[in-house]
Design a protein around this motif. Structure first.
Motif, PDB file in Angstrom:
ATOM      1  N   ASN A  66      58.201   8.036  47.333  1.00  0.00           N
ATOM      2  CA  ASN A  66      56.701   8.723  47.231  1.00  0.00           C
ATOM      3  C   ASN A  66      56.215   8.656  48.559  1.00  0.00           C
ATOM      4  OD1 ASN A  66      55.876   8.566  44.377  1.00  0.00           O
ATOM      5  ND2 ASN A  66      56.899   6.691  44.422  1.00  0.00           N
ATOM      6  N   GLU A  67      56.333   9.684  49.460  1.00  0.00           N
ATOM      7  CA  GLU A  67      56.034   9.919  50.454  1.00  0.00           C
ATOM      8  C   GLU A  67      55.701  11.510  50.906  1.00  0.00           C
ATOM      9  OE1 GLU A  67      60.129   9.142  50.589  1.00  0.00           O
ATOM     10  OE2 GLU A  67      58.730   7.694  50.884  1.00  0.00           O
ATOM     11  N   GLU A  68      54.785  11.883  51.615  1.00  0.00           N
ATOM     12  CA  GLU A  68      54.424  13.181  51.674  1.00  0.00           C
ATOM     13  C   GLU A  68      55.756  13.984  52.336  1.00  0.00           C
ATOM     14  OE1 GLU A  68      50.999  15.067  51.242  1.00  0.00           O
ATOM     15  OE2 GLU A  68      51.226  13.457  50.043  1.00  0.00           O
ATOM     16  N   GLY A  69      55.825  15.092  51.878  1.00  0.00           N
ATOM     17  CA  GLY A  69      57.278  15.964  51.977  1.00  0.00           C
ATOM     18  C   GLY A  69      58.293  15.715  51.237  1.00  0.00           C
ATOM     19  N   THR A  70      58.241  14.362  50.510  1.00  0.00           N
ATOM     20  CA  THR A  70      59.564  13.910  49.813  1.00  0.00           C
ATOM     21  C   THR A  70      58.886  14.259  48.102  1.00  0.00           C
ATOM     22  OG1 THR A  70      60.476  12.401  51.096  1.00  0.00           O
ATOM     23  CG2 THR A  70      60.973  12.494  48.961  1.00  0.00           C
TER      24      THR A  70
END
Length: 176
Positions: free
Chosen positions: A92-96
Motif C-alpha cells: 500500500n504505497e503510492e506507485g504500487t
C-alpha cells in the motif's frame, strides 16, 4: 507433506505448473526492461492465465486442513465473492497501489477510481482481521541494476488513517 499421497499431489501440481510455464518460454524477456505499456511479457501473460484458471475452493480447504493454519495467496480480482478470517493487504504505497499509471491519469480518472474500488473489495474480504502494510523504501530494477527509493504511504491507507483521527489511538507497530 503428511502422507505419500499428499506429497504426490503436491509434486503433480508443481510439475503441471512447470509444464504450463514452458508454453511461454520462447516469447521474449520475462520482465520489461523499458516502461512500454503496450509490451506484454511472457511472465505477465503466464501469471494472467494462471490467475484466470486458478480454482480456489475455500470451503473444501477449510474442511480438509486438519487444524493447520492455511494461507491463500491470490490477486484481489480472484478474491471477489470470498471471505477470510484475516486478510493481509500488502504493497500500500503510492506507485504500487494505486499504480503509477493510475496516478498519472489524474485524481478523478477512471483508472484511479477502479483501483480505489479494488482496494475496497480487498478490505471487505476480511471477516475479523484486516492488516494493511506499506514499505518505507521500494526496490525497483533499472537498466543500471537494482535501485531503492523512499516510498509514500498509499492515499487509500491515508484516508483510513485520517478517519481514525479523533478516535482513541490504537497501538501501531513499526518494524524495521
Amino acid at each position: 507433506s503428511k502422507s505419500r499421497d499428499e506429497f504426490q499431489d503436491r509434486l503433480s501440481n508443481v510439475m503441471e505448473l512447470i509444464r504450463a510455464s514452458d508454453r511461454y518460454s520462447n516469447d521474449g524477456p520475462c520482465i520489461k526492461i523499458f516502461d512500454d505499456e503496450a509490451m506484454s511479457t511472457p511472465l505477465g501473460n503466464f501469471l494472467d492465465d494462471v490467475a484466470l484458471i486458478a480454482d480456489i475452493d475455500v470451503d473444501e480447504s477449510d474442511a480438509n486442513d486438519g487444524g493447520r493454519v492455511v494461507a491463500n495467496l491470490m490477486t484481489i480480482h480472484a478474491s471477489k465473492g470470498m471471505e477470510f478470517d484475516a486478510v493481509f493487504l500488502v504493497g500500500n504505497e503510492e506507485g504500487t497501489f494505486p499504480t503509477q499509471k493510475a496516478i498519472g491519469e489524474g485524481e478523478n480518472s477512471i483508472e484511479l477510481s477502479e483501483e480505489r474500488r479494488l482496494c475496497y473489495v480487498a478490505m471487505t474480504r476480511a471477516k475479523t482481521h484486516l492488516i494493511m502494510t506499506w514499505r518505507r523504501e521500494v526496490s525497483y530494477f533499472t537498466g543500471a541494476g537494482l535501485r531503492t527509493k523512499e516510498a509514500d504511504r498509499s492515499r487509500f491507507l491515508d484516508i483510513l488513517v485520517s478517519k481514525q483521527e479523533g478516535k482513541p489511538k490504537r497501538e501501531v507497530v513499526h518494524n524495521r
